[in-house]
Design a protein around this motif. Structure first.
Motif, PDB file in Angstrom:
ATOM      1  N   PHE A 179     -30.048 -24.519  -7.217  1.00 53.07           N
ATOM      2  CA  PHE A 179     -30.635 -25.527  -6.324  1.00 53.07           C
ATOM      3  C   PHE A 179     -31.083 -26.758  -7.098  1.00 53.07           C
ATOM      4  O   PHE A 179     -30.876 -27.888  -6.655  1.00 53.07           O
ATOM      5  N   ALA A 180     -31.697 -26.547  -8.260  1.00 54.05           N
ATOM      6  CA  ALA A 180     -32.169 -27.679  -9.069  1.00 54.05           C
ATOM      7  C   ALA A 180     -31.000 -28.541  -9.542  1.00 54.05           C
ATOM      8  O   ALA A 180     -31.040 -29.772  -9.448  1.00 54.05           O
ATOM      9  N   VAL A 181     -29.960 -27.895 -10.032  1.00 55.95           N
ATOM     10  CA  VAL A 181     -28.792 -28.637 -10.525  1.00 55.95           C
ATOM     11  C   VAL A 181     -28.083 -29.343  -9.371  1.00 55.95           C
ATOM     12  O   VAL A 181     -27.694 -30.511  -9.497  1.00 55.95           O
ATOM     13  N   SER A 182     -27.940 -28.677  -8.242  1.00 53.95           N
ATOM     14  CA  SER A 182     -27.293 -29.308  -7.083  1.00 53.95           C
ATOM     15  C   SER A 182     -28.106 -30.494  -6.591  1.00 53.95           C
ATOM     16  O   SER A 182     -27.548 -31.539  -6.235  1.00 53.95           O
ATOM     17  N   GLY A 183     -29.426 -30.345  -6.573  1.00 51.48           N
ATOM     18  CA  GLY A 183     -30.286 -31.461  -6.183  1.00 51.48           C
ATOM     19  C   GLY A 183     -30.129 -32.648  -7.119  1.00 51.48           C
ATOM     20  O   GLY A 183     -30.031 -33.798  -6.673  1.00 51.48           O
ATOM     21  N   LEU A 184     -30.086 -32.372  -8.405  1.00 54.17           N
ATOM     22  CA  LEU A 184     -29.896 -33.448  -9.378  1.00 54.17           C
ATOM     23  C   LEU A 184     -28.536 -34.118  -9.194  1.00 54.17           C
ATOM     24  O   LEU A 184     -28.425 -35.345  -9.280  1.00 54.17           O
ATOM     25  N   ARG A 185     -27.521 -33.336  -8.917  1.00 53.39           N
ATOM     26  CA  ARG A 185     -26.189 -33.913  -8.676  1.00 53.39           C
ATOM     27  C   ARG A 185     -26.199 -34.828  -7.446  1.00 53.39           C
ATOM     28  O   ARG A 185     -25.548 -35.869  -7.441  1.00 53.39           O
ATOM     29  N   MET A 186     -26.941 -34.447  -6.414  1.00 52.25           N
ATOM     30  CA  MET A 186     -27.032 -35.299  -5.217  1.00 52.25           C
ATOM     31  C   MET A 186     -27.767 -36.596  -5.534  1.00 52.25           C
ATOM     32  O   MET A 186     -27.373 -37.661  -5.061  1.00 52.25           O
ATOM     33  N   ILE A 187     -28.823 -36.500  -6.336  1.00 52.48           N
ATOM     34  CA  ILE A 187     -29.555 -37.698  -6.731  1.00 52.48           C
ATOM     35  C   ILE A 187     -28.640 -38.626  -7.523  1.00 52.48           C
ATOM     36  O   ILE A 187     -28.605 -39.838  -7.279  1.00 52.48           O
ATOM     37  N   ALA A 188     -27.887 -38.067  -8.465  1.00 47.79           N
ATOM     38  CA  ALA A 188     -26.981 -38.880  -9.286  1.00 47.79           C
ATOM     39  C   ALA A 188     -25.890 -39.513  -8.433  1.00 47.79           C
ATOM     40  O   ALA A 188     -25.525 -40.674  -8.645  1.00 47.79           O
ATOM     41  N   ALA A 189     -25.371 -38.759  -7.469  1.00 47.77           N
ATOM     42  CA  ALA A 189     -24.300 -39.291  -6.618  1.00 47.77           C
ATOM     43  C   ALA A 189     -24.800 -40.420  -5.729  1.00 47.77           C
ATOM     44  O   ALA A 189     -24.049 -41.344  -5.408  1.00 47.77           O
ATOM     45  N   SER A 190     -26.080 -40.360  -5.344  1.00 53.43           N
ATOM     46  CA  SER A 190     -26.623 -41.405  -4.469  1.00 53.43           C
ATOM     47  C   SER A 190     -27.203 -42.585  -5.244  1.00 53.43           C
ATOM     48  O   SER A 190     -27.587 -43.587  -4.646  1.00 53.43           O
ATOM     49  N   ALA A 191     -27.248 -42.477  -6.559  1.00 56.92           N
ATOM     50  CA  ALA A 191     -27.751 -43.574  -7.394  1.00 56.92           C
ATOM     51  C   ALA A 191     -26.760 -44.732  -7.364  1.00 56.92           C
ATOM     52  O   ALA A 191     -25.583 -44.549  -7.043  1.00 56.92           O
ATOM     53  N   PRO A 192     -27.216 -45.940  -7.690  1.00 51.44           N
ATOM     54  CA  PRO A 192     -26.283 -47.074  -7.754  1.00 51.44           C
ATOM     55  C   PRO A 192     -25.118 -46.748  -8.690  1.00 51.44           C
ATOM     56  O   PRO A 192     -25.311 -46.297  -9.805  1.00 51.44           O
ATOM     57  N   GLY A 193     -23.933 -46.926  -8.192  1.00 49.30           N
ATOM     58  CA  GLY A 193     -22.737 -46.585  -8.966  1.00 49.30           C
ATOM     59  C   GLY A 193     -22.246 -45.178  -8.704  1.00 49.30           C
ATOM     60  O   GLY A 193     -21.151 -44.810  -9.096  1.00 49.30           O
ATOM     61  N   GLY A 194     -23.040 -44.359  -8.028  1.00 48.73           N
ATOM     62  CA  GLY A 194     -22.628 -43.018  -7.610  1.00 48.73           C
ATOM     63  C   GLY A 194     -22.047 -42.161  -8.704  1.00 48.73           C
ATOM     64  O   GLY A 194     -20.879 -41.812  -8.669  1.00 48.73           O
ATOM     65  N   LYS A 195     -22.828 -41.779  -9.684  1.00 42.76           N
ATOM     66  CA  LYS A 195     -22.336 -40.978 -10.801  1.00 42.76           C
ATOM     67  C   LYS A 195     -22.148 -39.516 -10.397  1.00 42.76           C
ATOM     68  O   LYS A 195     -22.998 -38.927  -9.729  1.00 42.76           O
ATOM     69  N   VAL A 196     -21.032 -38.949 -10.798  1.00 41.91           N
ATOM     70  CA  VAL A 196     -20.760 -37.533 -10.602  1.00 41.91           C
ATOM     71  C   VAL A 196     -21.005 -36.846 -11.937  1.00 41.91           C
ATOM     72  O   VAL A 196     -20.390 -37.195 -12.943  1.00 41.91           O
ATOM     73  N   ILE A 197     -21.918 -35.887 -11.952  1.00 42.78           N
ATOM     74  CA  ILE A 197     -22.246 -35.173 -13.188  1.00 42.78           C
ATOM     75  C   ILE A 197     -21.433 -33.887 -13.235  1.00 42.78           C
ATOM     76  O   ILE A 197     -21.573 -33.020 -12.377  1.00 42.78           O
ATOM     77  N   ALA A 198     -20.595 -33.790 -14.239  1.00 44.42           N
ATOM     78  CA  ALA A 198     -19.786 -32.586 -14.410  1.00 44.42           C
ATOM     79  C   ALA A 198     -20.610 -31.504 -15.100  1.00 44.42           C
ATOM     80  O   ALA A 198     -21.674 -31.779 -15.662  1.00 44.42           O
ATOM     81  N   ALA A 199     -20.110 -30.285 -15.070  1.00 39.40           N
ATOM     82  CA  ALA A 199     -20.789 -29.169 -15.738  1.00 39.40           C
ATOM     83  C   ALA A 199     -20.779 -29.380 -17.244  1.00 39.40           C
ATOM     84  O   ALA A 199     -19.813 -29.923 -17.801  1.00 39.40           O
ATOM     85  N   ASN A 200     -21.855 -28.952 -17.900  1.00 42.07           N
ATOM     86  CA  ASN A 200     -21.898 -29.033 -19.358  1.00 42.07           C
ATOM     87  C   ASN A 200     -21.486 -27.684 -19.952  1.00 42.07           C
ATOM     88  O   ASN A 200     -21.222 -26.724 -19.226  1.00 42.07           O
ATOM     89  N   MET A 201     -21.452 -27.609 -21.272  1.00 41.89           N
ATOM     90  CA  MET A 201     -20.994 -26.385 -21.935  1.00 41.89           C
ATOM     91  C   MET A 201     -21.902 -25.191 -21.608  1.00 41.89           C
ATOM     92  O   MET A 201     -21.416 -24.080 -21.387  1.00 41.89           O
ATOM     93  N   TRP A 202     -23.220 -25.411 -21.541  1.00 37.23           N
ATOM     94  CA  TRP A 202     -24.125 -24.312 -21.207  1.00 37.23           C
ATOM     95  C   TRP A 202     -23.853 -23.785 -19.799  1.00 37.23           C
ATOM     96  O   TRP A 202     -23.939 -22.581 -19.550  1.00 37.23           O
ATOM     97  N   GLY A 203     -23.537 -24.680 -18.888  1.00 35.79           N
ATOM     98  CA  GLY A 203     -23.200 -24.256 -17.534  1.00 35.79           C
ATOM     99  C   GLY A 203     -21.945 -23.413 -17.504  1.00 35.79           C
ATOM    100  O   GLY A 203     -21.851 -22.429 -16.759  1.00 35.79           O
ATOM    101  N   LYS A 204     -20.982 -23.781 -18.335  1.00 35.50           N
ATOM    102  CA  LYS A 204     -19.740 -23.002 -18.397  1.00 35.50           C
ATOM    103  C   LYS A 204     -19.987 -21.634 -19.025  1.00 35.50           C
ATOM    104  O   LYS A 204     -19.459 -20.618 -18.551  1.00 35.50           O
ATOM    105  N   VAL A 205     -20.812 -21.593 -20.073  1.00 33.13           N
ATOM    106  CA  VAL A 205     -21.155 -20.314 -20.698  1.00 33.13           C
ATOM    107  C   VAL A 205     -21.871 -19.424 -19.691  1.00 33.13           C
ATOM    108  O   VAL A 205     -21.583 -18.229 -19.572  1.00 33.13           O
ATOM    109  N   LYS A 206     -22.807 -20.016 -18.940  1.00 33.18           N
ATOM    110  CA  LYS A 206     -23.548 -19.281 -17.910  1.00 33.18           C
ATOM    111  C   LYS A 206     -22.589 -18.680 -16.888  1.00 33.18           C
ATOM    112  O   LYS A 206     -22.679 -17.503 -16.548  1.00 33.18           O
TER     113      LYS A 206
END
Length: 189
Positions: free
Chosen positions: A96-123
């Motif tokens: 939920f925290a990561v999804s919320g952050l992704r929504m915030i980033a997507a709605s920011a000026p320029g609409g950034k999409v944050i991809a998964a990092n290495m720790w997320g892939k390991v998880k």
């Protein structure tokens, strides 16, 4: 829709199939479906990167498909008594925290999409391997010792330990993800 996105959608479609098998305690079949769905995660990412088919849809849908698949499996593991509800809460809180952050980033000026990092892939890989171990281990142990099939003691013990390892890695990956992208939190309106 390109091939990697179709594979992601296939993973989502396999979730209710897995659920039906797990709910009926068809452990080997559930394990096979889960393993197949997990393989589509590896396959869609590999194809997308190799053939430059990475899309914003894939960046959102791929982690969502992973969350649906793994969280469903962990819920069934809690029902089976081989995973603590605390582990599932840690997983859900992180997601939920990561999804919320992704929504915030997507709605920011320029609409950034944050991809998964290495720790997320390991998880994700650790979660998938833990689940695969549980379903296949249970099926094998039940086949070898039918008189203790309801218990599958060895598989349960190892699965319990793996679930706590998953919780620890999930927590670390969530903290790292939030820390690395804290500028979106600081600048959110």
């Amino acid at each position: 829709m390109n091939l990697p996105n179709k594979l992601t959608m296939l993973r989502i479609v396999l979730v209710p199939v897995f659920m039906a098998l797990a709910a009926n305690r068809w452990m080997l079949a559930a394990g096979v479906v889960f393993a197949l769905a997990s393989f589509t995660d590896f396959l869609d990412g590999s194809i997308a990167r190799k053939y430059h088919l990475v899309t914003d849809f894939g960046k959102f849908a791929d982690p969502l498909a992973d969350k649906l698949l793994t969280t469903t499996a962990f819920v069934y593991m809690v029902v089976d008594g081989v995973c603590s509800p605390v582990v599932v809460v840690v997983i859900l809180a992180r997601e939920f925290a990561v999804s919320g952050l992704r929504m915030i980033a997507a709605s920011a000026p320029g609409g950034k999409v944050i991809a998964a990092n290495m720790w997320g892939k390991v998880k994700t890989v650790l979660q998938m391997l833990t689940i695969i171990f549980y379903y296949f281990g249970y099926a094998i142990e039940a086949a070898l010792t039918p008189e203790t099939a309801a218990s599958a003691f060895v598989t349960q013990g190892i699965s319990w330990a793996l679930c706590w390892l998953v919780a620890a890695v999930t927590l670390v990956s969530g903290v790292k993800y939030l820390w690395d992208n804290r500028t979106f939190i600081n600048t959110a309106k």
